[in-house]
Design a protein around this motif. Structure first.
Motif, PDB file in Angstrom:
ATOM      1  N   UNK A  24      48.963  19.626  28.773  1.00 30.33           N
ATOM      2  CA  UNK A  24      50.272  19.045  28.447  1.00 30.33           C
ATOM      3  C   UNK A  24      51.373  19.632  29.317  1.00 30.33           C
ATOM      4  N   UNK A  25      52.293  18.775  29.726  1.00 30.73           N
ATOM      5  CA  UNK A  25      53.407  19.236  30.554  1.00 30.73           C
ATOM      6  C   UNK A  25      54.387  20.041  29.703  1.00 30.73           C
ATOM      7  N   UNK A  26      55.046  21.016  30.312  1.00 29.58           N
ATOM      8  CA  UNK A  26      56.095  21.727  29.577  1.00 29.58           C
ATOM      9  C   UNK A  26      57.224  20.781  29.188  1.00 29.58           C
ATOM     10  N   UNK A  27      57.887  21.094  28.096  1.00 26.12           N
ATOM     11  CA  UNK A  27      59.042  20.299  27.695  1.00 26.12           C
ATOM     12  C   UNK A  27      60.227  20.616  28.608  1.00 26.12           C
ATOM     13  N   UNK A  28      61.127  19.655  28.726  1.00 23.74           N
ATOM     14  CA  UNK A  28      62.324  19.878  29.538  1.00 23.74           C
ATOM     15  C   UNK A  28      62.159  19.316  30.931  1.00 23.74           C
ATOM     16  N   UNK A  29      62.789  19.959  31.891  1.00 23.58           N
ATOM     17  CA  UNK A  29      62.694  19.562  33.298  1.00 23.58           C
ATOM     18  C   UNK A  29      61.597  20.364  33.971  1.00 23.58           C
ATOM     19  N   UNK A  30      60.733  19.671  34.735  1.00 27.06           N
ATOM     20  CA  UNK A  30      59.569  20.313  35.341  1.00 27.06           C
ATOM     21  C   UNK A  30      59.621  20.114  36.859  1.00 27.06           C
ATOM     22  N   UNK A  31      59.607  21.222  37.611  1.00 26.28           N
ATOM     23  CA  UNK A  31      59.578  21.165  39.069  1.00 26.28           C
ATOM     24  C   UNK A  31      58.140  21.113  39.566  1.00 26.28           C
ATOM     25  N   UNK A  32      57.922  20.417  40.683  1.00 23.31           N
ATOM     26  CA  UNK A  32      56.626  20.434  41.360  1.00 23.31           C
ATOM     27  C   UNK A  32      56.855  20.306  42.858  1.00 23.31           C
ATOM     28  N   UNK A  33      55.849  20.740  43.630  1.00 22.46           N
ATOM     29  CA  UNK A  33      55.941  20.624  45.088  1.00 22.46           C
ATOM     30  C   UNK A  33      57.098  21.377  45.687  1.00 22.46           C
ATOM     31  N   UNK A  34      57.558  22.432  45.009  1.00 24.40           N
ATOM     32  CA  UNK A  34      58.755  23.146  45.445  1.00 24.40           C
ATOM     33  C   UNK A  34      58.437  24.039  46.641  1.00 24.40           C
ATOM     34  N   UNK A  35      59.288  23.966  47.670  1.00 22.03           N
ATOM     35  CA  UNK A  35      59.040  24.716  48.896  1.00 22.03           C
ATOM     36  C   UNK A  35      60.376  25.114  49.517  1.00 22.03           C
ATOM     37  N   UNK A  36      60.444  26.331  50.030  1.00 25.52           N
ATOM     38  CA  UNK A  36      61.676  26.826  50.633  1.00 25.52           C
ATOM     39  C   UNK A  36      61.544  27.037  52.129  1.00 25.52           C
ATOM     40  N   UNK A  37      62.642  26.782  52.858  1.00 22.89           N
ATOM     41  CA  UNK A  37      62.696  26.979  54.300  1.00 22.89           C
ATOM     42  C   UNK A  37      63.950  27.773  54.651  1.00 22.89           C
ATOM     43  N   UNK A  38      63.885  28.571  55.711  1.00 20.24           N
ATOM     44  CA  UNK A  38      65.122  29.203  56.188  1.00 20.24           C
ATOM     45  C   UNK A  38      66.094  28.139  56.698  1.00 20.24           C
ATOM     46  N   UNK A  39      67.361  28.280  56.346  1.00 14.80           N
ATOM     47  CA  UNK A  39      68.415  27.405  56.865  1.00 14.80           C
ATOM     48  C   UNK A  39      69.244  28.240  57.835  1.00 14.80           C
ATOM     49  N   UNK A  40      68.798  28.270  59.101  1.00 13.06           N
ATOM     50  CA  UNK A  40      69.398  29.188  60.082  1.00 13.06           C
ATOM     51  C   UNK A  40      70.899  28.941  60.259  1.00 13.06           C
ATOM     52  N   UNK A  41      71.290  27.671  60.311  1.00 14.88           N
ATOM     53  CA  UNK A  41      72.697  27.361  60.564  1.00 14.88           C
ATOM     54  C   UNK A  41      73.600  27.885  59.445  1.00 14.88           C
ATOM     55  N   UNK A  42      73.036  28.024  58.251  1.00 15.52           N
ATOM     56  CA  UNK A  42      73.819  28.489  57.103  1.00 15.52           C
ATOM     57  C   UNK A  42      73.503  29.936  56.735  1.00 15.52           C
ATOM     58  N   UNK A  43      72.601  30.561  57.527  1.00 13.90           N
ATOM     59  CA  UNK A  43      72.202  31.942  57.253  1.00 13.90           C
ATOM     60  C   UNK A  43      71.650  32.066  55.832  1.00 13.90           C
ATOM     61  N   UNK A  44      70.914  31.037  55.399  1.00 14.59           N
ATOM     62  CA  UNK A  44      70.440  31.042  54.022  1.00 14.59           C
ATOM     63  C   UNK A  44      69.106  30.342  53.870  1.00 14.59           C
TER      64      UNK A  44
END
Length: 215
Positions: A24-44
């Motif tokens: 069963x899925x968790x209740x509420x809002x569920x994230x999937x496929x989440x991935x982070x990248x460096x944003x060089x132009x924003x230093x973040x």
């Protein structure tokens, strides 16, 4: 001539395969496929993913707040957040791609997200049809072109088309939107030519998805 009789083939008897129990899925809002990248132009950092509404009813997205942590598990101060998605109103069981940009942060080793939303909203239609989409590599961009058909009533407000790229782990690489205001002519046999290009960020594209929302 010798006639060789056909070899009889055994008919496989189907066996009852036990149905796997769905987690069963968790209740509420569920994230999937989440991935982070460096944003060089924003230093973040910039994060991409898919957000599922499992709150029990339609919701309007207002904000996504990230909590970031370094390799020692210590919180990283966040001064500014830019969170975006194609449409605000999401039905129960509906999904939208999201991006969260956090400037001026370094050394992010772990992250968590909290969603701020409110019940209700004008839920857009999603019954649009893409007819023969053609993907192509255009330099540093991955482009999707082809016609869209509106099989339902005439649209009065808007049409939002989104192209989403995924990697082999089914994580969202990037996405891009195209917005059309008051597209009353896109109805019946009148097709709309769609062309959307997305930067794959030096990642191999395993699959793509074209989504459309309209009111």
């Amino acid at each position: 001539a010798t006639v060789v009789p056909p070899t009889p083939t055994e008919t496989a008897i189907p066996t009852d395969t036990p149905t796997p129990t769905a987690t069963p899925l968790p209740q509420g809002w569920v994230f999937s496929g989440l991935h982070g990248y460096p944003a060089e132009a924003l230093n973040g950092m910039v994060f991409y993913g898919t957000l599922l509404n499992n709150t029990g009813g339609p919701q309007q997205l207002n904000k996504i707040d990230p909590s970031l942590y370094d390799a020692q598990g210590q919180p990283i101060p966040v001064e500014k957040v830019i969170s975006q998605w194609p449409v605000r109103a999401v039905p129960q069981g509906g999904t939208v791609p999201v991006s969260v940009v956090v400037p001026n942060v370094q050394g992010v080793a772990d992250f968590d997200f909290q969603v701020q939303a409110e019940p209700g909203g004008d839920i857009p239609r999603e019954d649009f049809e893409f007819v023969g989409i053609n993907p192509s590599d255009e330099g540093e961009q991955y482009c999707l072109t082809g016609p869209l058909r509106n099989p339902g009533d005439q649209l009065q407000g808007y049409l939002m088309v989104t192209a989403i790229l995924y990697d082999e782990q089914d994580q969202v690489i990037n996405y891009n939107n195209a917005f059309k205001s008051g597209p009353r002519e896109v109805v019946g046999d009148q097709l709309l030519d769609v062309s959307l290009c997305v930067k794959p960020r030096q990642q191999a594209v395993a699959r793509y998805e074209l989504r459309a929302w309209g009111l």
